[in-house]
Scaffold this motif. Structure first.
Motif, PDB file in Angstrom:
ATOM      1  N   ASP A 229      31.163 -20.355 -56.930  1.00 43.88           N
ATOM      2  CA  ASP A 229      32.164 -21.425 -56.785  1.00 43.88           C
ATOM      3  C   ASP A 229      31.500 -22.703 -56.290  1.00 43.88           C
ATOM      4  O   ASP A 229      31.810 -23.807 -56.755  1.00 43.88           O
TER       5      ASP A 229
ATOM      6  N   THR B 187      32.855 -18.300 -53.106  1.00 44.23           N
ATOM      7  CA  THR B 187      31.593 -17.648 -53.458  1.00 44.23           C
ATOM      8  C   THR B 187      30.514 -18.710 -53.697  1.00 44.23           C
ATOM      9  O   THR B 187      30.807 -19.907 -53.837  1.00 44.23           O
TER      10      THR B 187
ATOM     11  N   ARG C 145      29.679 -24.407 -59.034  1.00 42.86           N
ATOM     12  CA  ARG C 145      30.631 -25.038 -59.969  1.00 42.86           C
ATOM     13  C   ARG C 145      31.144 -26.366 -59.422  1.00 42.86           C
ATOM     14  O   ARG C 145      31.156 -27.385 -60.140  1.00 42.86           O
TER      15      ARG C 145
ATOM     16  N   VAL D 162      36.508 -22.943 -52.829  1.00 45.05           N
ATOM     17  CA  VAL D 162      35.180 -22.325 -52.782  1.00 45.05           C
ATOM     18  C   VAL D 162      35.214 -21.073 -51.912  1.00 45.05           C
ATOM     19  O   VAL D 162      35.490 -21.153 -50.709  1.00 45.05           O
TER      20      VAL D 162
END
Length: 311
Positions: free
Chosen positions: A143, A140, A146, A138
């Motif tokens: 991210d 961002t 997601r 991770v």
């Protein structure tokens, strides 16, 4: 709002004696370390120039703005993002230069003047423990969305944030909508802003709301997640003053320029760390900063705690 302003009026009256004393500059500050540092630097600098100052710290954003507009405060270090979104309800996505131009225009109509802001950008961000973020891949906010979707109900995604963020127009709901972040009511943990960093460090929460110039980010090994869709606005700070103060003291319009030029992200983060990590007194850190940059002399007659300061 009226009861709050009334309470502030009593507080300021007690702190300043006469709220209309011609030569007393009344400075207001918000309830976190960076603001306490900025008000201390400003007060000591003004005292070294022969001004009398009165400081009232610990004010919420809306209360500080209302007090300044009503004439109970003369100077507040304000952030472009707060003025743009919270006070003036502007929803347009603007860059730093556009944001400054817009708040100068809108606040100018309210009798408030924006001098040159400091270059540091103390905007909101989300952060995770560095080791955890690396394991999950991770970097961002996209991210993060997601990973949360992939983990689904298999993992609890506790999100620590200060109480104000939940209701801000640049806060939880619109951020979650843009990125597809799904925090349930049970996921959210509201707490004092300073406790968020401790909760992250101790792995008590999955992700937390932080400020990008906070000194604890580096010391606590936290990874600031990139705002890849540019949701958060720019938060450059300037010593915003009432126009009637500048009519009496026009020299103040540029007096703070030497201070503002020095306060980039790295410097502001280091000053915050001296207080929050090294436990140095705010007044001492402010004085050391001013002396280091020869903005006050070693023998400058400044009080460590300006008369009338309320914490």
């Amino acid at each position: 709002m009226k009861p709050l302003l009334g309470a502030l009026g009593l507080l300021l009256a007690a702190a300043t004696g006469s709220a209309h004393a011609a030569d007393v500059i009344r400075i207001g500050g918000k309830p976190f370390t960076e603001q306490r540092l900025l008000t201390a630097i400003t007060a000591q600098y003004l005292q070294s120039k022969g001004y009398e100052v009165k400081v009232t710290n610990g004010l919420g954003s809306t209360l500080a703005r209302s007090a300044q507009q009503s004439g109970q405060l003369d100077l507040v270090w304000e952030y472009t993002g707060s003025s743009l979104i919270v006070y003036n309800k502007v929803k347009d996505k603007l860059n730093a230069e556009q944001s400054l131009a817009k708040v100068r225009e809108l606040d100018g109509k309210k009798g408030l003047v924006w001098p040159t802001p400091a270059p540091f950008n103390n905007t909101y961000a989300l952060a995770m423990p560095e080791e955890q973020a690396e394991q999950l891949g991770v970097r961002t906010l996209s991210d993060l969305a997601r990973v949360m979707k992939e983990q689904g109900d298999k993992k609890t995604h506790l999100f620590a944030m200060d109480p104000e963020f939940a209701g801000r127009p640049d806060g939880l709901a619109p951020m979650s909508e843009l990125y597809g972040l799904h925090f349930t009511r049970d996921d959210v943990r509201q707490m004092d802003a300073g406790l968020v960093y401790t909760a992250l460090k101790n792995r008590q929460v999955f992700v937390g709301l932080v400020y990008t110039t906070d000194g604890r980010l580096k010391d606590f090994k936290l990874r600031v997640l990139q705002d890849d869709k540019q949701f958060f606005p720019f938060y450059n700070a300037a010593p915003v003053m009432r126009a009637d103060l500048l009519q009496k003291h026009p020299e103040l319009k540029t007096l703070f320029d030497p201070i503002a030029r020095l306060l980039d992200d790295k410097t502001m983060q280091a000053l915050n760390a001296q207080v929050d990590i090294q436990q140095e007194p705010v007044q001492r850190v402010a004085q050391q900063f001013l002396r280091e940059h020869q903005l006050i002399g070693d023998n400058a007659q400044t009080t460590q705690q300006p008369a009338g300061e309320e914490n």
